[in-house]
Every structure is written in structure tokens, then in C-alpha cells.
Design an enzyme around this catalytic site. Structure first.
Site, PDB file in Angstrom:
ATOM      1  CG  HIS A   1     -70.428  27.549  -8.967  1.00 38.39           C
ATOM      2  ND1 HIS A   1     -70.601  26.785  -7.738  1.00 38.39           N
ATOM      3  CD2 HIS A   1     -71.474  27.142 -10.005  1.00 38.39           C
ATOM      4  CE1 HIS A   1     -71.951  26.261  -7.748  1.00 38.39           C
ATOM      5  NE2 HIS A   1     -72.458  26.025  -8.905  1.00 38.39           N
TER       6      HIS A   1
ATOM      7  NE  ARG B   1     -74.155  30.298  -9.881  1.00 39.52           N
ATOM      8  CZ  ARG B   1     -74.269  29.556 -10.881  1.00 39.52           C
ATOM      9  NH1 ARG B   1     -73.567  29.892 -12.035  1.00 39.52           N
ATOM     10  NH2 ARG B   1     -75.017  28.492 -11.116  1.00 39.52           N
TER      11      ARG B   1
ATOM     12  NE  ARG C   1     -73.895  31.633 -16.246  1.00 38.14           N
ATOM     13  CZ  ARG C   1     -74.073  30.539 -15.613  1.00 38.14           C
ATOM     14  NH1 ARG C   1     -75.423  30.150 -15.846  1.00 38.14           N
ATOM     15  NH2 ARG C   1     -73.222  29.837 -15.006  1.00 38.14           N
TER      16      ARG C   1
ATOM     17  CD  GLU D   1     -79.802  24.763 -11.221  1.00 39.96           C
ATOM     18  OE1 GLU D   1     -79.210  25.786 -11.621  1.00 39.96           O
ATOM     19  OE2 GLU D   1     -79.846  23.767 -11.294  1.00 39.96           O
TER      20      GLU D   1
ATOM     21  CG  HIS E   1     -68.966  28.284 -12.625  1.00 36.64           C
ATOM     22  ND1 HIS E   1     -68.880  26.967 -13.007  1.00 36.64           N
ATOM     23  CD2 HIS E   1     -70.278  28.482 -13.005  1.00 36.64           C
ATOM     24  CE1 HIS E   1     -70.065  26.416 -13.250  1.00 36.64           C
ATOM     25  NE2 HIS E   1     -71.120  27.239 -13.466  1.00 36.64           N
TER      26      HIS E   1
ATOM     27  N   GLY F   1     -78.899  22.292 -15.013  1.00 36.41           N
ATOM     28  CA  GLY F   1     -79.517  21.937 -16.410  1.00 36.41           C
ATOM     29  C   GLY F   1     -80.066  23.106 -17.050  1.00 36.41           C
TER      30      GLY F   1
ATOM     31  N   GLY G   1     -68.598  23.184 -28.529  1.00 31.72           N
ATOM     32  CA  GLY G   1     -69.444  22.897 -27.557  1.00 31.72           C
ATOM     33  C   GLY G   1     -70.801  23.079 -27.887  1.00 31.72           C
TER      34      GLY G   1
ATOM     35  CB  ALA H   1     -72.629  28.026 -28.489  1.00 27.99           C
TER      36      ALA H   1
ATOM     37  CB  SER I   1     -74.561  29.603 -19.015  1.00 27.11           C
ATOM     38  OG  SER I   1     -74.782  28.273 -18.303  1.00 27.11           O
ATOM     39  CG  LEU I   2     -75.904  24.355 -20.327  1.00 26.88           C
ATOM     40  CD1 LEU I   2     -76.381  22.713 -19.789  1.00 26.88           C
ATOM     41  CD2 LEU I   2     -74.795  24.304 -21.012  1.00 26.88           C
TER      42      LEU I   2
ATOM     43  CD1 TRP J   1     -66.520  18.610 -18.652  1.00 29.54           C
ATOM     44  CD2 TRP J   1     -65.192  19.824 -17.304  1.00 29.54           C
ATOM     45  NE1 TRP J   1     -65.154  18.161 -18.730  1.00 29.54           N
ATOM     46  CE2 TRP J   1     -64.332  19.123 -18.053  1.00 29.54           C
ATOM     47  CE3 TRP J   1     -64.907  20.788 -16.537  1.00 29.54           C
ATOM     48  CZ2 TRP J   1     -62.891  19.293 -17.912  1.00 29.54           C
ATOM     49  CZ3 TRP J   1     -63.166  20.923 -16.608  1.00 29.54           C
ATOM     50  CH2 TRP J   1     -62.520  19.884 -17.206  1.00 29.54           C
TER      51      TRP J   1
HETATM   52  C1  SIN Z   1     -74.248  24.265 -11.335  1.00 29.03           C
HETATM   53  O1  SIN Z   1     -74.748  23.297 -11.307  1.00 29.03           O
HETATM   54  O2  SIN Z   1     -74.189  24.788 -10.082  1.00 29.03           O
HETATM   55  C2  SIN Z   1     -73.911  25.204 -12.402  1.00 29.03           C
HETATM   56  C3  SIN Z   1     -75.171  25.938 -13.032  1.00 29.03           C
HETATM   57  C4  SIN Z   1     -74.869  27.038 -14.213  1.00 29.03           C
HETATM   58  O3  SIN Z   1     -73.840  27.414 -13.857  1.00 29.03           O
HETATM   59  O4  SIN Z   1     -75.698  27.474 -14.543  1.00 29.03           O
END
Ligand code: SIN
Length: 462
Positions: free
Chosen positions: A242, A288, A382, A123, A347, A58, A23, A25, A387-388, A54
């Protein structure tokens, strides 16, 4: 305890560095190690089956005027329910802009405004707009496409596709490789890929839940292998749900990205009432966990929850959020005219294999990054789009640490061309039972009786 000497079997020299997982990482770490030879082990053709592909949200980074890494770190700490490691949050936020530059150099087409500046979105639980996206909700796919192209063009990276790791090999207290088998298959005798350094980047555990946004192949094998080998595991109970997976028959459940709420979409009940206003001052943009619990409560009380993007997004939906729009169409939902039915879904696994600031685990010879690792950046909740970011920040740090501390052996890897076609296995009745148990009793809201019941059932299933 893991061992190298299973009976019979073959040993293959994978060289200085073996990365388990392809992936974001894993691939980013491999690129940062170049030109040091590395072997990357991928369960499927690279890109397939990786939850990074997926990702709709961002990457968070303080790159817009007036924003600072300190504010990004403060939001990360605030969202994490009091147990984020502040030093890790700060280094994550400080290194974010440089990693965005790396991704741009690799050709990731982040969205830009008419003047060519990167655009940033909002977000939940971010005090500012600071998320870079690609075509609205296609960041994961675009980033992975750029990385896969770069990896394929890097001669020092050797890819082994279609094989899964099932055990770490430990020799004299040091991780010395991994045992592998063709994905979905059993081998009559073990196959050991021996390496001087192993980086675990094997993803999370969403596939253990009946309702998840993750690939079903994510079943926590990385945590399990590390735990069996004696690595310290931190906060395994910290699972993030999520709030807005689209409800319906699809398994895994498609996500309705949080960026929709960032763009003004609201959460309503069957009567069309916004229920988040009574729960939190930030309403739909509350952290969240708070939003997920509020939606779970509506559903538990026999109601339904919807994400209403009709006013906020409306006709722009197909171009602004093409992935969500496509998924809605497949489910006969027209989000321009209809609210989207949603429910919380497993999630992201925030706990995992404990690592330090260089991604090093408690076992010599083993590093970990991405969802399998627990860096201390997320605490118990988180922050969106961290995470990315964590995957690339820690991938880069691990590469640096290995380059600094592991002398090149000049030992030429003797990797034969290894490629297996992964066999699609229908989920077994036992896995189905386990997934339902996890969603029912180890889900968004947990209590002692349910957890004890789940433990008894898991022992019976085992
Ligand atoms: C999302 O697009 O809601 C997920 C983003 C995330 O998990 O950081």
C-alpha cells in the site's frame, strides 16, 4: 506430505464443513452455508486479529447510475498488469451488487446520501466512483460487527476460538480435517478436527514483513499448510504494497486510506512539490503499484513523502476519516494542519492457493477464499476495494458449491466446548530478523542479488 496419523493425539468430529479462519471470508461462507452445520476455527476471539476488521477502504460495486459491471471488470483487468483472468474479473463485478445487498440485509450500515441512496466514493485506478464505505473509513469494522452478530445468532455455526491450524490432514488423497493447537502454544500430542470439507480462509502474510498494515499474526500459515499438503500455489511473489502507511514507531503501521486520495489529497515531497504528476497521467490516482514505487523512490533517494489532505479534507477530517484521524492523533500528527508522513507497507498477498471459479483448490475436499486464495481476480496488482468484494463473492460461491456437491452426512458434529485463551508471544528475534530481511530484499523494488541474499538468509534462519 500431511498425514492423519501423528503419534498419539485426539480426534474430534467437526462435522461436514470446517472453516479455518474467522475474517470476512470465513464468516460470510459460514452464513451462506446455514442451516448446514459448520465449525469455524478462530485463532482468537472472533473479530480479533482478522485483517478484515482493519479494512478502511470499502467494497467496489457498479451500483451507481451509468456504471456497469463491464466497466468495473475493465478497471480490474487494467490495474492487474495484464494477468487478471477476464472471466473471473467479470463474475466478480457482476456478483458485486448482490453481495452488497446481502451485507445490507445483515445490517451493514453503508453510507447513504440525504435521499437514502448508497453513496459511492472514488479510489485509485477506478474510472468511476463505485466504492461503498461506512463512516468514511470504517467499513471493515462495521462489516465484521454485523457478521459477528449474525454468526452468533445462527445455531448451525459452531465457533472454536483460540485454536490455530498448523497442518492439513490428508487421507487417500482427500483433505479430511486439520491439526490444531491452542494459539501460541504447543500441544504434547496432536489434536485433529476431522471434517468432510475444509474451507481455508486463513488470511495473508503481512506479518512476515517489518513494515506492514496487517495484523502481525498474519504469517502465511494457510499458504504453507496447503503447499505442504500438495496444493497448487499460484503467484506467491505477488505481494501488494500500500503506498500510504503512516510512518512512525507503530507496528503494524496504520493505514492512510486510498479514499483520501480519492477525495483529492495529494502526495508531496519535503519541498512541498507534487511528485506523482511527473510519473503518471492519473497522478495520485494511478494504480497502486505505480504510486508505491514512486514513493519508495523518493525515500530511497533520501527524501520524505507526505500525504497532504489539508485543502481537500481539512476540517472535515475527524468526521470524514475518523480511523485515520484517530491514528494520526496517537502519533502527534494533526492532518487538518499538517501533511501526513507516509511510506509503502506490505498490505495484501495477491498470490496464494490456486482456486477455480467455485473456490475449489487442486486438492479434493479443500476450498479456499479471501486473501489466502489466488482466484485470478487481481493479477499482479489488485484494484482498490476489490479484496473485501472477492472475499464475499467467493465465500458465496464456495457455499453454493459445497451445498451442491457434498451430500449432508447427518453426522452430528461431536464438538466439545473448545475455547483457549490465546497467549501473547513477544516476537522472537528470529521472526524480527526474517521480517527485516523481507522488507529490505523482498519489498517494493526487488532485484536478483537481493533476492538471492534473502534466500540464503532464509535457509540459514530455518
Ligand atoms: C485503502 O483503504 O486504501 C485500502 C483499500 C484496499 O486495500 O482495497
Amino acid at each position: 506430505m500431511s498425514q492423519t496419523h501423528q503419534t498419539g493425539g485426539h480426534i474430534v468430529n467437526a462435522g461436514d464443513v470446517l472453516i479455518v479462519g474467522a475474517g470476512l471470508a470465513g464468516l460470510f461462507t459460514a452464513l451462506k452455508l446455514a442451516p448446514r452445520p459448520v465449525t469455524v476455527l478462530a485463532e482468537a476471539p472472533i473479530g480479533d486479529g482478522a485483517s478484515s476488521t482493519w479494512a478502511q477502504g470499502g467494497i467496489a460495486a457498479a451500483i451507481s447510475e451509468g456504471d456497469t459491471p463491464e466497466e468495473h471488470a475493465a478497471d480490474t483487468i487494467e490495474a492487474g498488469a495484464g494477468i487478471v483472468d477476464p472471466e473471473i474479473a467479470q463474475l466478480l463485478a457482476e456478483e458485486a451488487p448482490a453481495r452488497i445487498q446481502d451485507l445490507l440485509s445483515l445490517g451493514v450500515p453503508f453510507d447513504r446520501d440525504l435521499e437514502g441512496r448508497l453513496t459511492v466514493g472514488l479510489e485509485a485506478a477506478h474510472s468511476r466512483s463505485r466504492i461503498v464505505h461506512v463512516q468514511g473509513d470504517r467499513a471493515g469494522r462495521a462489516i465484521m460487527e454485523a457478521l459477528i452478530a449474525a454468526v452468533r445468532a445462527t445455531p448451525s455455526i459452531h465457533i472454536v476460538e483460540g485454536f490455530s491450524a498448523y497442518e492439513l490432514a490428508v487421507e487417500d488423497g482427500r483433505v479430511a480435517g486439520v491439526f490444531v493447537r491452542p494459539t501460541g502454544d504447543m500441544l504434547p500430542s496432536p489434536l485433529l478436527l476431522r471434517a468432510r470439507s475444509v474451507v481455508l480462509a486463513s488470511g495473508g502474510s503481512g506479518g512476515l514483513y517489518a513494515v506492514t498494515t496487517n495484523p502481525l499474526t498474519s504469517r502465511g500459515e494457510g499458504f504453507a499448510m496447503a503447499a505442504r499438503a500438495g496444493a497448487t500455489i499460484a503467484d506467491p511473489e505477488f505481494v501488494q504494497f500500500h503506498p500510504t502507511a503512516i510512518t512512525g514507531p507503530r507496528d503494524p503501521a496504520p493505514l492512510a486510506t486510498e479514499a483520501l486520495r480519492g477525495a483529492g489529497a495529494t502526495l508531496i515531497d519535503e519541498a512541498g512539490m507534487r511528485f506523482m504528476k511527473a510519473v503518471h497521467d492519473d497522478a495520485e490516482l494511478a494504480p497502486r503499484d505505480i504510486v508505491a514505487r514512486a514513493i519508495a523512490r523518493v525515500i530511497q533517494e533520501g527524501g520524505k513523502a507526505y500525504l497532504d489532505a489539508r485543502d481537500a479534507v481539512g476540517d472535515r477530517f475527524p468526521t470524514a476519516f475518523p480511523t485515520v484521524y484517530g491514528n494520526c492523533q496517537l502519533m502527534d500528527i494533526n492532518p487538518i494542519r499538517q501533511p501526513i508522513p507516509v511510506a509503502p507497507a506490505m498490505h495484501y498477498h495477491m498470490g496464494g492457493v490456486l482456486v477455480d471459479a467455485d473456490g475449489h483448490t487442486s486438492l479434493p475436499g479443500l476450498w479456499a477464499c479471501g486473501e489466502v486464495a489466488s482466484t485470478g481476480a487481481h493479477g499482479a496488482n489488485r484494484l482498490a476495494s476489490n479484496s473485501l468484494l472477492e472475499a464475499v463473492v467467493f465465500g458465496a460461491r464456495i457455499a453454493l458449491d459445497i451445498l451442491r456437491t457434498v451430500e449432508p452426512s447427518h453426522d452430528v458434529p461431536r464438538m466439545p466446548m473448545m475455547k483457549a485463551i490465546p497467549r501473547q508471544q513477544p516476537p522472537s528475534p528470529i521472526i524480527k530478523e526474517l521480517r527485516q530481511l523481507m522488507t529490505n530484499y523482498v519489498g517494493v523494488v526487488r532485484e536478483e542479488t537481493g533476492l538471492r541474499h534473502a534466500l540464503r538468509e532464509i535457509l540459514r534462519i530455518e
